[in-house]
Write a protein that holds these residues in place. Structure first.
Motif, PDB file in Angstrom:
ATOM      1  N   ASN A 194       0.846  -1.193   0.000  1.00  0.00           N
ATOM      2  CA  ASN A 194       0.000   0.000   0.000  1.00  0.00           C
ATOM      3  C   ASN A 194       0.878   1.239   0.000  1.00  0.00           C
ATOM      4  O   ASN A 194       1.418   1.625   1.021  1.00  0.00           O
ATOM      5  N   GLY A 195       1.036   1.850  -1.170  1.00  0.00           N
ATOM      6  CA  GLY A 195       1.801   3.081  -1.236  1.00  0.00           C
ATOM      7  C   GLY A 195       3.077   2.952  -2.034  1.00  0.00           C
ATOM      8  O   GLY A 195       3.561   1.848  -2.323  1.00  0.00           O
ATOM      9  N   PRO A 196       3.677   4.088  -2.422  1.00  0.00           N
ATOM     10  CA  PRO A 196       4.865   4.097  -3.282  1.00  0.00           C
ATOM     11  C   PRO A 196       6.107   3.485  -2.631  1.00  0.00           C
ATOM     12  O   PRO A 196       6.927   2.885  -3.317  1.00  0.00           O
ATOM     13  N   GLY A 197       6.253   3.650  -1.322  1.00  0.00           N
ATOM     14  CA  GLY A 197       7.419   3.084  -0.652  1.00  0.00           C
ATOM     15  C   GLY A 197       7.428   1.578  -0.712  1.00  0.00           C
ATOM     16  O   GLY A 197       8.442   0.945  -1.023  1.00  0.00           O
ATOM     17  N   SER A 198       6.282   0.980  -0.433  1.00  0.00           N
ATOM     18  CA  SER A 198       6.159  -0.469  -0.458  1.00  0.00           C
ATOM     19  C   SER A 198       6.401  -1.024  -1.860  1.00  0.00           C
ATOM     20  O   SER A 198       7.113  -2.017  -2.043  1.00  0.00           O
ATOM     21  N   GLN A 199       5.825  -0.367  -2.854  1.00  0.00           N
ATOM     22  CA  GLN A 199       6.001  -0.816  -4.239  1.00  0.00           C
ATOM     23  C   GLN A 199       7.462  -0.701  -4.669  1.00  0.00           C
ATOM     24  O   GLN A 199       7.998  -1.589  -5.337  1.00  0.00           O
ATOM     25  N   GLY A 214       5.854   0.834  16.495  1.00  0.00           N
ATOM     26  CA  GLY A 214       4.895   0.279  15.549  1.00  0.00           C
ATOM     27  C   GLY A 214       3.608   1.078  15.480  1.00  0.00           C
ATOM     28  O   GLY A 214       3.621   2.288  15.258  1.00  0.00           O
ATOM     29  N   ASN A 215       2.486   0.420  15.711  1.00  0.00           N
ATOM     30  CA  ASN A 215       1.175   1.039  15.598  1.00  0.00           C
ATOM     31  C   ASN A 215       0.898   1.972  16.780  1.00  0.00           C
ATOM     32  O   ASN A 215       1.077   1.600  17.943  1.00  0.00           O
ATOM     33  N   ALA A 216       0.437   3.171  16.499  1.00  0.00           N
ATOM     34  CA  ALA A 216       0.258   4.193  17.534  1.00  0.00           C
ATOM     35  C   ALA A 216      -0.734   3.755  18.621  1.00  0.00           C
ATOM     36  O   ALA A 216      -0.457   3.911  19.821  1.00  0.00           O
ATOM     37  N   LYS A 217      -1.878   3.210  18.225  1.00  0.00           N
ATOM     38  CA  LYS A 217      -2.875   2.821  19.217  1.00  0.00           C
ATOM     39  C   LYS A 217      -2.431   1.614  20.030  1.00  0.00           C
ATOM     40  O   LYS A 217      -2.724   1.515  21.232  1.00  0.00           O
ATOM     41  N   PRO A 271       5.924   5.624  17.381  1.00  0.00           N
ATOM     42  CA  PRO A 271       4.885   5.169  16.450  1.00  0.00           C
ATOM     43  C   PRO A 271       5.361   5.299  15.013  1.00  0.00           C
ATOM     44  O   PRO A 271       5.816   6.359  14.590  1.00  0.00           O
ATOM     45  N   TYR A 272       5.262   4.207  14.257  1.00  0.00           N
ATOM     46  CA  TYR A 272       5.648   4.205  12.842  1.00  0.00           C
ATOM     47  C   TYR A 272       4.441   4.369  11.921  1.00  0.00           C
ATOM     48  O   TYR A 272       4.570   4.794  10.791  1.00  0.00           O
ATOM     49  N   GLY A 330      -5.274   4.990   8.704  1.00  0.00           N
ATOM     50  CA  GLY A 330      -5.766   6.176   8.022  1.00  0.00           C
ATOM     51  C   GLY A 330      -4.760   7.273   7.823  1.00  0.00           C
ATOM     52  O   GLY A 330      -5.082   8.337   7.263  1.00  0.00           O
ATOM     53  N   LYS A 331      -3.507   7.053   8.243  1.00  0.00           N
ATOM     54  CA  LYS A 331      -2.473   8.069   8.080  1.00  0.00           C
ATOM     55  C   LYS A 331      -1.316   7.519   7.268  1.00  0.00           C
ATOM     56  O   LYS A 331      -0.946   6.350   7.401  1.00  0.00           O
ATOM     57  N   ILE A 332      -0.724   8.378   6.423  1.00  0.00           N
ATOM     58  CA  ILE A 332       0.415   7.990   5.595  1.00  0.00           C
ATOM     59  C   ILE A 332       1.684   8.470   6.292  1.00  0.00           C
ATOM     60  O   ILE A 332       1.996   9.659   6.267  1.00  0.00           O
ATOM     61  N   GLY A 333       2.369   7.553   6.916  1.00  0.00           N
ATOM     62  CA  GLY A 333       3.627   7.902   7.582  1.00  0.00           C
ATOM     63  C   GLY A 333       3.387   8.700   8.846  1.00  0.00           C
ATOM     64  O   GLY A 333       2.346   9.310   9.052  1.00  0.00           O
TER      65      GLY A 333
END
Length: 241
Positions: A88-93, A206-209, A232-233, A237-240
């Motif tokens: 999901n997203g340009p970095g991953s691709q 990792g995940n903020a929540k 948090p990485y 719903g947020k990109i970066g």
């Protein structure tokens, strides 16, 4: 076709040329369907890398992404990153498509050192996005003959990755209720083990929540703020971050 975004990206590289390096992909390894380890080769003999610092990688004409190396050797001009490919997203691709001899634009490491070398007992909590930094922490802790525990929340396809990297941590699946299974393991730690680790240092990433939920339990158990590091990485719903 509008070439302005590429011009802006090229200008940024020129403006920060002293902090930017061209490197080549020297080796790649798929540790699972969504975890890719890549070793890069370049020339940066004067970089004083500190564990936990991040590099910034240009992933297309306009986008850059931050990644934390799992290994760094300025003398040899090599570093390694363990990437989470989330599709999901340009970095991953970009990372998914990288192959040997590809050239990559990298901004040199920045940030503070994360590792608390003076701590005898250290604890990791995170997910796939944290594996790279946890690997660097683990290797240094082992080198210093200190001790660590950890809990990683992983997708089913990634469950065997920690063993491949030599981790001694608990692996749990993710839950709708953030950090639920990880907190359950924390609460079930033998009292003699907790007597030692409650005075240690905790890295929550990792995940903020999920970080918020796990930190809340640590606080309830009496762990002071100064003994908890959070990074948090990502968040839904947020990109970066």
């Amino acid at each position: 076709m509008n070439s302005m975004p590429k011009i802006i990206g090229d200008f940024m590289e020129l403006a920060f040329s002293s902090k930017i390096c061209k490197v080549k992909v020297e080796a790649t390894q798929m540790l699972s369907e969504n975890i890719k380890m890549i070793r890069f080769k370049g020339h940066f003999p004067h970089v004083n890398f500190k564990i936990g610092q991040a590099v910034i990688i240009r992933v297309d004409d306009t986008n850059y992404r931050n990644y934390t190396p799992s290994k760094w050797n300025s003398k040899e001009g090599t570093f390694e990153v363990i990437f989470h490919i989330h599709k999901n997203g340009p970095g991953s691709q970009f990372v998914e498509n990288l192959k040997i001899n590809d050239q990559v634009t990298v901004g040199m490491p920045r940030g503070f050192e994360v590792l608390k070398k003076e701590e005898k007992y250290q604890f990791f909590y995170g997910d796939e996005t944290c594996i790279s930094v946890f690997k660097s922490l683990k290797d240094e802790i082992d080198y210093n003959d200190n001790n660590y525990l950890g809990i990683l929340e992983l997708d089913p396809v990634s469950m065997k990755v920690p063993d491949k990297l030599g981790f001694s941590v608990d692996i749990v699946p993710k839950s709708i209720n953030k950090a639920e299974f990880a907190i359950d393991i924390l609460n079930k730690l033998d009292s003699k083990i907790w007597d030692l680790w409650q005075h240690g240092y905790f890295y929550l990433m990792g995940n903020a929540k999920s970080i918020q939920a796990f930190r809340k339990v640590l606080k309830e158990k009496g762990v002071p703020n100064k003994k908890i590091y959070t990074q948090p990485y990502w968040a839904e719903g947020k990109i970066g971050l």
